[in-house]
Scaffold this motif. Structure first.
Motif, PDB file in Angstrom:
ATOM      1  N   THR A  14       0.837  -1.191   0.000  1.00  0.00           N
ATOM      2  CA  THR A  14       0.000   0.000   0.000  1.00  0.00           C
ATOM      3  C   THR A  14       0.877   1.248   0.000  1.00  0.00           C
ATOM      4  O   THR A  14       1.812   1.373   0.804  1.00  0.00           O
ATOM      5  CB  THR A  14      -0.916   0.016   1.243  1.00  0.00           C
ATOM      6  OG1 THR A  14      -1.672  -1.198   1.253  1.00  0.00           O
ATOM      7  CG2 THR A  14      -1.848   1.200   1.227  1.00  0.00           C
ATOM      8  N   ALA A  15       0.570   2.146  -0.908  1.00  0.00           N
ATOM      9  CA  ALA A  15       1.369   3.366  -1.030  1.00  0.00           C
ATOM     10  C   ALA A  15       1.085   4.295   0.157  1.00  0.00           C
ATOM     11  O   ALA A  15      -0.016   4.309   0.709  1.00  0.00           O
ATOM     12  CB  ALA A  15       1.038   4.069  -2.330  1.00  0.00           C
ATOM     13  N   PRO A  16       2.071   5.083   0.543  1.00  0.00           N
ATOM     14  CA  PRO A  16       1.841   6.048   1.623  1.00  0.00           C
ATOM     15  C   PRO A  16       0.899   7.161   1.165  1.00  0.00           C
ATOM     16  O   PRO A  16       0.872   7.505  -0.017  1.00  0.00           O
ATOM     17  CB  PRO A  16       3.239   6.604   1.918  1.00  0.00           C
ATOM     18  CG  PRO A  16       4.046   6.324   0.698  1.00  0.00           C
ATOM     19  CD  PRO A  16       3.441   5.123   0.040  1.00  0.00           C
ATOM     20  N   VAL A  25       3.641   6.257  10.130  1.00  0.00           N
ATOM     21  CA  VAL A  25       3.076   5.277   9.201  1.00  0.00           C
ATOM     22  C   VAL A  25       3.470   5.628   7.765  1.00  0.00           C
ATOM     23  O   VAL A  25       3.830   4.755   6.976  1.00  0.00           O
ATOM     24  CB  VAL A  25       1.538   5.201   9.352  1.00  0.00           C
ATOM     25  CG1 VAL A  25       0.907   4.357   8.246  1.00  0.00           C
ATOM     26  CG2 VAL A  25       1.162   4.659  10.720  1.00  0.00           C
ATOM     27  N   PHE A  26       3.429   6.906   7.443  1.00  0.00           N
ATOM     28  CA  PHE A  26       3.825   7.349   6.111  1.00  0.00           C
ATOM     29  C   PHE A  26       5.262   6.932   5.827  1.00  0.00           C
ATOM     30  O   PHE A  26       5.572   6.397   4.757  1.00  0.00           O
ATOM     31  CB  PHE A  26       3.687   8.873   5.988  1.00  0.00           C
ATOM     32  CG  PHE A  26       3.989   9.393   4.610  1.00  0.00           C
ATOM     33  CD1 PHE A  26       2.989   9.543   3.668  1.00  0.00           C
ATOM     34  CD2 PHE A  26       5.293   9.723   4.235  1.00  0.00           C
ATOM     35  CE1 PHE A  26       3.267  10.010   2.393  1.00  0.00           C
ATOM     36  CE2 PHE A  26       5.577  10.192   2.971  1.00  0.00           C
ATOM     37  CZ  PHE A  26       4.557  10.342   2.037  1.00  0.00           C
ATOM     38  N   ALA A  30       6.474   4.321   2.975  1.00  0.00           N
ATOM     39  CA  ALA A  30       7.385   4.827   1.946  1.00  0.00           C
ATOM     40  C   ALA A  30       8.606   3.920   1.805  1.00  0.00           C
ATOM     41  O   ALA A  30       9.035   3.586   0.690  1.00  0.00           O
ATOM     42  CB  ALA A  30       7.798   6.263   2.261  1.00  0.00           C
ATOM     43  N   VAL A  31       9.158   3.514   2.940  1.00  0.00           N
ATOM     44  CA  VAL A  31      10.330   2.622   2.911  1.00  0.00           C
ATOM     45  C   VAL A  31       9.948   1.284   2.263  1.00  0.00           C
ATOM     46  O   VAL A  31      10.665   0.759   1.407  1.00  0.00           O
ATOM     47  CB  VAL A  31      10.889   2.419   4.343  1.00  0.00           C
ATOM     48  CG1 VAL A  31      11.911   1.288   4.362  1.00  0.00           C
ATOM     49  CG2 VAL A  31      11.517   3.706   4.858  1.00  0.00           C
ATOM     50  N   ALA A  32       8.789   0.736   2.678  1.00  0.00           N
ATOM     51  CA  ALA A  32       8.350  -0.541   2.117  1.00  0.00           C
ATOM     52  C   ALA A  32       8.112  -0.415   0.611  1.00  0.00           C
ATOM     53  O   ALA A  32       8.458  -1.326  -0.169  1.00  0.00           O
ATOM     54  CB  ALA A  32       7.075  -1.005   2.823  1.00  0.00           C
ATOM     55  N   GLN A  37       9.888  -1.655  -4.913  1.00  0.00           N
ATOM     56  CA  GLN A  37      10.176  -1.202  -6.272  1.00  0.00           C
ATOM     57  C   GLN A  37      11.582  -1.597  -6.706  1.00  0.00           C
ATOM     58  O   GLN A  37      11.823  -1.839  -7.889  1.00  0.00           O
ATOM     59  CB  GLN A  37       9.986   0.312  -6.364  1.00  0.00           C
ATOM     60  CG  GLN A  37       8.526   0.724  -6.261  1.00  0.00           C
ATOM     61  CD  GLN A  37       8.351   2.223  -6.224  1.00  0.00           C
ATOM     62  OE1 GLN A  37       9.058   2.939  -6.920  1.00  0.00           O
ATOM     63  NE2 GLN A  37       7.403   2.694  -5.419  1.00  0.00           N
ATOM     64  N   GLN A  38      12.515  -1.680  -5.768  1.00  0.00           N
ATOM     65  CA  GLN A  38      13.870  -2.095  -6.108  1.00  0.00           C
ATOM     66  C   GLN A  38      13.919  -3.552  -6.585  1.00  0.00           C
ATOM     67  O   GLN A  38      14.792  -3.925  -7.354  1.00  0.00           O
ATOM     68  CB  GLN A  38      14.805  -1.901  -4.905  1.00  0.00           C
ATOM     69  CG  GLN A  38      15.089  -0.455  -4.589  1.00  0.00           C
ATOM     70  CD  GLN A  38      15.901  -0.273  -3.309  1.00  0.00           C
ATOM     71  OE1 GLN A  38      16.025  -1.181  -2.497  1.00  0.00           O
ATOM     72  NE2 GLN A  38      16.450   0.926  -3.139  1.00  0.00           N
ATOM     73  N   GLY A  39      12.971  -4.357  -6.147  1.00  0.00           N
ATOM     74  CA  GLY A  39      12.926  -5.758  -6.573  1.00  0.00           C
ATOM     75  C   GLY A  39      12.214  -5.968  -7.898  1.00  0.00           C
ATOM     76  O   GLY A  39      12.221  -7.084  -8.438  1.00  0.00           O
ATOM     77  N   LEU A  40      11.601  -4.925  -8.426  1.00  0.00           N
ATOM     78  CA  LEU A  40      10.834  -5.074  -9.664  1.00  0.00           C
ATOM     79  C   LEU A  40      11.670  -5.302 -10.931  1.00  0.00           C
ATOM     80  O   LEU A  40      11.263  -6.098 -11.786  1.00  0.00           O
ATOM     81  CB  LEU A  40       9.924  -3.870  -9.876  1.00  0.00           C
ATOM     82  CG  LEU A  40       8.656  -3.830  -9.031  1.00  0.00           C
ATOM     83  CD1 LEU A  40       7.883  -2.543  -9.321  1.00  0.00           C
ATOM     84  CD2 LEU A  40       7.798  -5.032  -9.279  1.00  0.00           C
TER      85      LEU A  40
END
Length: 145
Positions: A14-16, A25-26, A30-32, A37-40
């Protein structure tokens, strides 16, 4: 060949949302999101490679289908021609010199045993249809070897 795409693209977390998320939480979202995205790229590259294989397979199948269509069309033309020859030769009798034959009447030449169809209006002639292309059409064409 039946190529398939098996690579699954992992869904993103879920996007922040700065409107509803607390700063903590934001920050976690954001970190997640960034880590996901780095694994994409490896997944996307594998998917693209598999998609290219599928595209080659589809193109090969299209070429095979086109060749089959052309062969089928040729077979239809041959069958239609054979049917026309069969229809035009039905009831053909041996040619008799000086006998009157009507337009589109079919006869068998005693000289070459081929079937000819009358091209012109009713008339009679001593010339065999094989030797009279003005008045007779060879409906069999050339004999097959």
């Amino acid at each position: 060949m039946t190529a398939q795409i098996s690579q699954v693209i992992t869904g993103l977390p879920t996007a922040p949302d700065f409107n509803t998320d607390t700063p903590e939480v934001f920050s976690l979202k954001a970190v997640a999101s960034v880590l996901a995205q780095q694994g994409l790229p490896p997944e996307i590259n594998a998917f693209a490679a598999q998609a290219n294989v599928v595209a080659v397979d589809v193109n090969a199948n299209a070429q095979i289908a086109t060749a089959a269509k052309i062969a089928a069309e040729a077979a239809v033309a041959i069958a239609q021609n054979a049917a026309a020859v069969a229809q035009s030769t039905t009831g053909a009798t041996t040619y008799v010199p000086n006998q009157a034959y009507s337009l589109n009447q079919s006869v068998i030449s005693p000289l070459d045993q081929k079937v000819y169809r009358k091209r012109t209006a009713t008339s009679s002639s001593a010339a065999d249809p094989k030797d009279d292309p003005t008045n007779w059409l060879n409906v069999q064409g050339e004999a097959l070897p």
